[in-house]
Design an enzyme around this catalytic site. Structure first.
Site, PDB file in Angstrom:
ATOM      1  CG  ASN A  82       3.130  -8.848  42.228  1.00  0.00           C
ATOM      2  OD1 ASN A  82       3.621  -8.217  41.301  1.00  0.00           O
ATOM      3  ND2 ASN A  82       2.025  -8.468  42.850  1.00  0.00           N
ATOM      4  CG  HIS A  83       8.263 -13.930  40.927  1.00  0.00           C
ATOM      5  ND1 HIS A  83       8.601 -15.252  40.788  1.00  0.00           N
ATOM      6  CD2 HIS A  83       7.527 -13.616  39.827  1.00  0.00           C
ATOM      7  CE1 HIS A  83       8.101 -15.722  39.647  1.00  0.00           C
ATOM      8  NE2 HIS A  83       7.453 -14.737  39.048  1.00  0.00           N
ATOM      9  CG  LEU A  84       8.646 -14.658  47.729  1.00  0.00           C
ATOM     10  CD1 LEU A  84       9.254 -15.916  48.355  1.00  0.00           C
ATOM     11  CD2 LEU A  84       7.787 -13.932  48.746  1.00  0.00           C
ATOM     12  CB  ALA A  90      12.773 -13.845  42.969  1.00  0.00           C
TER      13      ALA A  90
END
Length: 208
Positions: A82-84, A90
């Site tokens: 998961n990334h921002l 991101a």
């Protein structure tokens, strides 16, 4: 005879591409119930390789119940992927250090929680299960499905993203099956009732 030995790696004589999964797992953050098997076209050791982005520092778990059936090339995408998504970038600056280590100070990467597979779940070839998903008892995941949301018990899903195809049973039967929890019976009782367990629920009702 009370069924195969749950502590045996390869329960089928002369066939080493199907294993009782809990007996080969090395990662303590992967928890697997008794009699769940994994069948791989090449090597059962591929299972942990297909649990992707499962970093120790994240701490999330893959939890799989009893009597599940997992086909070759099934992939589990864990929270380390998961990334921002609501920030300007991101990009995971902080993991590279060298002056970027404070990029996430006061912030955290998205974490959707443990990935949980219930009991008696069948996951077809090349399916992908995303982080934080819970798949209910008795569900069936079709070949090549990409599961991005929770799957209700005794539901068949397929597609990308996976959508409900149909329920395996009516609502009342599902309720009774979840109350029955046959996978928690002792092995002698399961062995005694294997013909019932492979028949229609109506037969179980008649046998009571």
């Amino acid at each position: 005879m009370l069924g195969p030995n749950k502590d045996q790696i390869f329960p089928l004589p002369g066939y080493n591409r199907l294993c009782f999964l809990k007996n080969i797992i090395k990662n303590p953050n992967i928890i697997v119930g008794d009699y769940t098997y994994y069948d791989d076209f090449e090597n059962v050791e591929n299972f942990e390789k297909n649990v992707k982005y499962h970093f120790d520092f994240v701490g999330d778990k893959l939890i799989i119940g009893k009597f599940c059936m997992i086909a070759s090339d099934v992939k589990f995408i864990m929270n380390g992927a998961n990334h921002l998504s609501e920030s300007i970038s991101a990009y995971p600056f902080a993991i590279f250090g060298n002056g970027w280590e404070n990029a996430m100070e006061g912030k955290s990467y998205p974490n959707k929680g443990d990935l949980i597979i219930g009991n008696d779940v069948w996951i077809g070839y090349n399916a992908t299960i995303m982080s934080g998903v819970t798949i209910g008892d008795g569900a069936i995941i079709a070949t090549n499905a990409t599961v991005t949301k929770d799957v209700a018990p005794y539901t068949i899903v397929g597609g990308n993203p996976a959508k409900e195809i149909r329920k395996r049973f009516d609502e009342d039967t599902v309720k009774k099956l979840l109350e029955m929890q046959w996978w928690n019976w002792d092995i002698a009782r399961i062995t005694k009732n294997v013909q019932l367990l492979t028949g229609a629920y109506l037969n179980v009702e008649k046998k009571k």
